[in-house]
Design a protein around this motif. Structure first.
Motif, PDB file in Angstrom:
ATOM      1  N   LEU A 285      -5.887 -11.413 -12.245  1.00 61.10           N
ATOM      2  CA  LEU A 285      -4.691 -12.088 -12.424  1.00 61.10           C
ATOM      3  C   LEU A 285      -3.938 -11.562 -13.409  1.00 61.10           C
ATOM      4  CD1 LEU A 285      -3.300 -14.801 -11.829  1.00 61.10           C
ATOM      5  CD2 LEU A 285      -4.794 -15.812 -13.660  1.00 61.10           C
ATOM      6  N   LYS A 286      -4.489 -11.209 -14.521  1.00 60.38           N
ATOM      7  CA  LYS A 286      -3.312 -10.701 -15.378  1.00 60.38           C
ATOM      8  C   LYS A 286      -2.523  -9.506 -14.960  1.00 60.38           C
ATOM      9  CE  LYS A 286      -2.944  -9.500 -20.331  1.00 60.38           C
ATOM     10  NZ  LYS A 286      -3.712  -9.359 -21.613  1.00 60.38           N
ATOM     11  N   GLN A 290       1.459  -9.601 -14.308  1.00 54.86           N
ATOM     12  CA  GLN A 290       2.449  -8.505 -15.042  1.00 54.86           C
ATOM     13  C   GLN A 290       3.037  -7.698 -13.938  1.00 54.86           C
ATOM     14  OE1 GLN A 290      -0.985  -6.700 -17.233  1.00 54.86           O
ATOM     15  NE2 GLN A 290      -0.016  -7.713 -19.323  1.00 54.86           N
ATOM     16  N   ALA A 291       2.862  -7.707 -12.866  1.00 51.19           N
ATOM     17  CA  ALA A 291       3.611  -6.817 -11.821  1.00 51.19           C
ATOM     18  C   ALA A 291       4.733  -7.723 -11.260  1.00 51.19           C
ATOM     19  CB  ALA A 291       2.519  -6.446 -10.649  1.00 51.19           C
ATOM     20  N   GLY A 339      12.908  -9.021  -5.192  1.00 53.22           N
ATOM     21  CA  GLY A 339      11.956  -8.477  -6.017  1.00 53.22           C
ATOM     22  C   GLY A 339      10.358  -8.694  -5.882  1.00 53.22           C
ATOM     23  N   ASN A 340       9.680  -8.700  -6.800  1.00 52.25           N
ATOM     24  CA  ASN A 340       8.318  -9.188  -6.666  1.00 52.25           C
ATOM     25  C   ASN A 340       7.803 -10.428  -7.406  1.00 52.25           C
ATOM     26  OD1 ASN A 340       7.805  -6.634  -5.756  1.00 52.25           O
ATOM     27  ND2 ASN A 340       8.199  -5.958  -8.129  1.00 52.25           N
ATOM     28  N   GLU A 364       1.754 -15.938   4.663  1.00 50.34           N
ATOM     29  CA  GLU A 364       2.629 -15.414   5.927  1.00 50.34           C
ATOM     30  C   GLU A 364       3.477 -14.281   5.386  1.00 50.34           C
ATOM     31  OE1 GLU A 364       2.225 -19.311   8.716  1.00 50.34           O
ATOM     32  OE2 GLU A 364       4.359 -18.195   8.496  1.00 50.34           O
ATOM     33  N   TRP A 365       4.308 -14.696   4.289  1.00 51.65           N
ATOM     34  CA  TRP A 365       5.451 -13.799   3.895  1.00 51.65           C
ATOM     35  C   TRP A 365       4.663 -12.522   3.025  1.00 51.65           C
ATOM     36  CZ3 TRP A 365       9.040 -18.141   1.959  1.00 51.65           C
ATOM     37  CH2 TRP A 365       9.665 -18.695   2.947  1.00 51.65           C
ATOM     38  N   GLY A 366       3.530 -12.837   2.445  1.00 53.51           N
ATOM     39  CA  GLY A 366       2.767 -11.900   1.986  1.00 53.51           C
ATOM     40  C   GLY A 366       2.824 -11.723   0.663  1.00 53.51           C
ATOM     41  N   TYR A 367       3.294 -12.983  -0.174  1.00 60.80           N
ATOM     42  CA  TYR A 367       3.453 -12.750  -1.642  1.00 60.80           C
ATOM     43  C   TYR A 367       2.171 -13.381  -2.383  1.00 60.80           C
ATOM     44  CZ  TYR A 367       8.355 -12.248  -0.616  1.00 60.80           C
ATOM     45  OH  TYR A 367       9.607 -12.098  -0.100  1.00 60.80           O
TER      46      TYR A 367
END
Ligand code: GLU
Length: 468
Positions: A285-286, A290-291, A339-340, A364-367
Motif C-alpha cells: 500500500l505504501k 507513494q506512486a 496524472g496518477n 473500470e477506469w483502472g486506477y
C-alpha cells in the motif's frame, strides 16, 4: 435495505430467526416477518407491521419447524403494511421469498410475465416471487433452473432467500449488490445479511459474490454463478465478538460506543505499530500511495466528514494534494482526473451502496483503490486493491461516534507513514488524545448537566475553532 436471516438445520427455527432479526434491529425497519416449514411439510407465514416484539406476539412457537427465512423491511416500494411485509409468496403459494434491495425493472417484469397475476401488495419483491412461479410452469425445470431463469431477467440490487415448498429440504439464496453471507455449522446452515445476526450460532462464514446463487441443506452448501459455473470458496472465521454486541449496562448503544473511543484509539495504534514501535502500513500500500500525485477520497455522510480531515492530514503531513467527494454526487460531477490518482473509499460498514458504485467505475477506469472500513471481508474491502481496517469493533448506533474517530485516526496514521519524518510524534499525539477522551468521558455527568442547562431549548450550536 434491512435484514435477512435464513436457517436450515436441527433446532427450533422460530427463535433463531427472531433473535437473528433482533440483532439487526438497530438498522431501523418498518415491518418484519418469518416463514417456516414444519416437519410435516406445512408452511406457516407470520408478518407484522412495526416492531419484532409485535411479530413475536403472532408467531406460533409450537410449530415443530427447523427451516425458515426471516426479514426486516425498510420499504422502498409500497407503504409499510402487513401486506407489503416480507416474506412474500407466489400466488400459487409454492414459493416464498425475502428480499433486501431494489428491483429496477419491476414494472417491465410485471407486464411481461404477470399480466394475469393479482398482486396482494405493492412491492417489487412480490413481483419477483411471482416471476419465479411463472418459470415453474415449465414442469421440466428443477427448482434450481427455475430460480436461475428468474435471476436472469431480474435487474437491480438484491439479497434473496427463497423456499420452494415442494422441496423444503433446501434453502436457496442469491445476491447482487446487497450484502448476504452463508454461515456454516456442524449440522445446519444459515444465510444472513450480516454475520452479526447469527454469530451466536457459528463463526464460520462464506462470502457470496454478486451474480451468484446458493443451495443450502443441513449438511452442505453449493455456490454457482447465475450463468452456471461452480464456485469453490472456503469459509473464513468472522471476528465479531458476541460480547461486543451486547449493550450491557448502557441504556443505548451510542453511549457505549462513545465510551469505547479511548480503547479503540489505543487498539488502532497497537494494530498499526511494527515490532520497532513505529507506525506502519502494509508495504504494498505504501508503495502504491507513494506512486500517486493526487488522492480522491470518496465517501458518504459521516465518513465524508472524516474525509475532510483526511485531506488536511494527507496534504499537510504527506504533501499529497487531496480532494473529497460525496459518493452519490460523483457520477453527476466527476472530477477532472490527471496524472496518477489514488481513490480512497471510507465506509464504516464497507457496504455503502453509493460508494460501491463509484468503486466499480474507478476499477473500470483502472486506477488504484484503497478502502478504509471497519468490516473485514465487506464488499468495498474485497473489491478495492488495498484495505485499512478501523479496528473499532461493531458500531450499532446509526449516529457514528467511535467509527468516526477511528476513521480520523487511521487517516492520520496513513498520512504519517507517508511523511518524511514518520517518527513517534503521532503515536504520542494519539496517546494524548486517548487520555483526553478518558478525562472527558469521566466528566460526562457534569457535561450532561451543562447540556441540559444551555442546549435543550436551543435549535443550533456553533463550535468555533481553527485548523485541527
Ligand atoms: N424493495 C423491497 C420492498 O420494498 C425490499 C426492501 C428492503 O430491502 O427491506 O419491500
Amino acid at each position: 435495505m434491512c435484514g435477512i436471516v435464513g436457517y436450515i438445520g436441527q433446532s427450533a427455527v422460530q427463535e433463531i430467526l427472531l433473535s437473528g432479526l433482533e440483532k439487526l434491529e438497530y438498522r431501523g425497519y418498518d415491518s418484519a416477518g418469518i416463514f417456516v416449514v414444519d416437519r410435516m411439510g406445512n408452511s406457516h407465514l407470520f408478518r407484522e407491521k412495526g416492531r419484532i416484539a409485535e411479530l413475536r406476539e403472532v408467531v406460533d412457537f409450537d410449530v415443530p419447524a427447523q427451516m425458515g427465512i426471516g426479514h426486516t423491511r425498510w420499504a422502498t416500494h409500497g407503504v409499510p403494511s402487513i401486506a407489503n411485509a416480507h416474506p412474500h409468496q407466489s400466488q400459487d403459494g409454492r414459493f416464498t421469498l425475502v428480499h433486501n434491495g431494489v428491483i429496477e425493472n419491476f414494472q417491465e417484469l410485471k407486464a411481461t410475465y404477470l399480466p394475469d397475476v393479482a398482486l396482494t401488495g405493492n412491492t417489487d419483491t412480490e413481483i419477483v416471487v411471482n416471476v419465479i412461479a411463472h418459470f415453474a410452469k415449465n414442469d421440466a425445470l428443477t427448482t434450481k433452473e427455475i430460480f436461475r431463469e428468474a435471476l436472469k431477467v431480474v435487474k437491480g440490487s438484491y439479497a434473496f432467500a427463497l423456499i420452494d415448498s415442494k422441496d423444503p429440504e433446501i434453502l436457496w439464496a442469491a445476491k447482487n449488490k446487497s450484502p448476504l453471507l452463508i454461515g456454516v455449522g456442524t449440522d445446519f446452515h444459515v444465510v444472513a445479511s450480516d454475520a452479526m445476526a447469527t454469530i451466536q450460532l457459528t463463526d464460520q462464514y462464506v462470502e457470496i459474490h454478486d451474480g451468484e446463487m446458493v443451495q443450502l441443506t443441513n449438511t452442505d452448501f453449493a455456490i454457482e454463478t447465475v450463468s452456471g459455473s461452480v464456485i469453490n470458496r472456503a469459509p473464513y472465521k468472522a471476528t465479531v465478538d458476541a460480547a461486543d454486541l451486547e449493550k450491557g449496562m448502557y441504556p443505548y448503544y451510542m453511549l457505549k460506543e462513545i465510551d469505547e473511543q479511548p480503547a479503540v484509539l489505543r487498539r488502532i495504534v497497537q494494530q498499526y505499530q511494527n515490532s520497532a514501535g513505529e507506525l506502519e502500513i502494509p508495504n504494498e500500500l505504501k508503495q502504491a500511495v507513494q506512486a500517486v500525485d493526487r488522492i480522491h477520497i470518496v465517501a458518504c455522510g459521516t465518513s465524508y466528514h472524516a474525509g475532510w480531515l483526511g485531506k488536511h492530514f494527507l496534504e499537510k503531513m504527506a504533501g499529497i494534494p487531496t480532494e473529497v467527494h460525496i459518493a452519490s454526487e460523483f457520477s453527476y460531477n466527476p472530477p477532472l482526473i490527471t496524472g496518477n490518482p489514488l481513490f480512497v473509499f471510507i465506509s464504516q460498514s464497507g457496504e455503502t451502496a453509493d460508494s460501491r458504485q463509484v468503486l466499480v467505475k474507478i476499477k473500470e477506469w483502472g486506477y488504484p483503490t484503497l478502502t478504509i472500513t471497519n468490516v473485514q471481508g465487506s464488499t468495498l474491502s474485497r473489491e478495492a486493491d488495498h484495505t485499512l481496517l478501523l479496528h473499532a469493533g461493531p458500531e450499532i448506533a446509526v449516529a457514528s461516534t467511535k467509527a468516526y474517530t477511528a476513521q480520523i485516526s487511521v487517516l492520520a496514521i496513513l498520512a504519517a507513514t507517508l511523511s518524511e519524518e514518520n517518527d513517534f510524534a503521532l503515536i504520542h499525539e494519539l496517546g494524548i488524545v486517548a487520555n483526553a477522551m478518558d478525562s472527558i468521558i469521566a466528566e460526562k455527568e457534569q457535561i450532561a448537566e451543562l447540556a441540559e442547562a444551555y442546549l435543550t431549548d436551543k435549535r443550533s450550536a456553533f463550535y468555533i475553532g481553527r485548523g485541527l
